[in-house]
Enzyme design. Sequence first.
Site, PDB file in Angstrom:
ATOM      1  N   CYS A  99       6.183  -0.151   7.199  1.00 34.38           N
ATOM      2  CA  CYS A  99       5.712   0.850   6.199  1.00 34.38           C
ATOM      3  C   CYS A  99       6.916   1.404   5.394  1.00 34.38           C
ATOM      4  CB  CYS A  99       5.304   2.005   7.143  1.00 34.38           C
ATOM      5  SG  CYS A  99       4.865   3.794   6.180  1.00 34.38           S
ATOM      6  N   LEU A 100       6.448   1.614   4.085  1.00 31.95           N
ATOM      7  CA  LEU A 100       7.477   1.855   3.271  1.00 31.95           C
ATOM      8  C   LEU A 100       8.299   3.166   3.648  1.00 31.95           C
ATOM      9  CD1 LEU A 100       5.880   1.317  -0.361  1.00 31.95           C
ATOM     10  CD2 LEU A 100       7.624  -0.186   0.975  1.00 31.95           C
ATOM     11  N   HIS A 139      -4.190   1.938   7.746  1.00 27.12           N
ATOM     12  CA  HIS A 139      -2.867   2.431   7.558  1.00 27.12           C
ATOM     13  C   HIS A 139      -2.692   3.470   6.755  1.00 27.12           C
ATOM     14  CE1 HIS A 139       1.795   1.373   7.893  1.00 27.12           C
ATOM     15  NE2 HIS A 139       1.600   2.339   6.955  1.00 27.12           N
ATOM     16  N   GLU A 140      -3.305   3.263   5.656  1.00 26.82           N
ATOM     17  CA  GLU A 140      -3.009   4.249   4.378  1.00 26.82           C
ATOM     18  C   GLU A 140      -3.808   5.391   4.566  1.00 26.82           C
ATOM     19  OE1 GLU A 140      -0.597   3.739   2.817  1.00 26.82           O
ATOM     20  OE2 GLU A 140      -0.373   1.522   3.042  1.00 26.82           O
ATOM     21  N   GLN A 198       2.865  10.132   1.263  1.00 24.37           N
ATOM     22  CA  GLN A 198       4.046   9.373   1.477  1.00 24.37           C
ATOM     23  C   GLN A 198       5.250   9.886   0.159  1.00 24.37           C
ATOM     24  OE1 GLN A 198       2.424   5.343   2.045  1.00 24.37           O
ATOM     25  NE2 GLN A 198       4.558   5.197   3.107  1.00 24.37           N
ATOM     26  N   HIS A 224      -2.240   7.606   6.861  1.00 25.23           N
ATOM     27  CA  HIS A 224      -1.148   8.399   6.246  1.00 25.23           C
ATOM     28  C   HIS A 224      -1.582   9.637   5.635  1.00 25.23           C
ATOM     29  CE1 HIS A 224       2.692   6.293   6.113  1.00 25.23           C
ATOM     30  NE2 HIS A 224       1.933   5.256   5.780  1.00 25.23           N
ATOM     31  N   GLY A 278       0.856  -1.271  -0.169  1.00 25.30           N
ATOM     32  CA  GLY A 278      -0.121  -0.048   0.062  1.00 25.30           C
ATOM     33  C   GLY A 278       0.927   1.242  -0.035  1.00 25.30           C
TER      34      GLY A 278
HETATM   35 NI    NI Z   1       2.773   3.130   5.400  1.00 25.09          NI
END
Ligand code: NI
Length: 172
Positions: free
Chosen positions: A91-92, A133-134, A51, A137, A46
């Site tokens: 998380c990226l 989670h997204e 991000q 963000h 995701g």
């Molecule tokens: Ni993330």
Amino acid sequence: MSILNILQYPDERLHDSAKPVAKIEDRIQKLVEDMSDTMYAASGIGLAATQVNVQERVIVIDISESRDDLLVLINPEIILKEGTIIFEEGCLSVPGVFDRVERFERVKVRALDKLGEEFDLDAEGILSVCIQHEIDHLDGKVFVEYLSRLKQGRIIKKLKKQQQNLDYQEVL
Ligand code: NI
């Protein structure tokens, strides 16, 4: 195909709150394409526009093993939530860090797809966790902020050290 730069925690821009997309225009289609290219290239499941330093409410998700089942959520809103689930998240934007977070087990989300059509989606398990989670963000929240202050302090220290090492390697 464009791979976008993913902001790394504790970059302050990860705390910005994203605005709703007013109109699904070519610019948004391009953003969706670039975000999905970026997510696949980074082997993530995701990615939120926040991000990649775009403060608009756009999310891409693909939880399939085959990496060919892209879900696009524009202006997503959770309209139902129930149960609890504890999942080990990563998380990226926080490379190398995984920890347990409690979320709603099931959610119903209402969103626009990449053509601007509204749809509802019932999600459970990993998909539900990923959607929450997204959306966090987009609201400027990173999953590590659910952890204790002590853990957050350690994570920031570790990431800053990694980032310094990376800078050093670039200079060479
Ligand atoms: Ni993330």
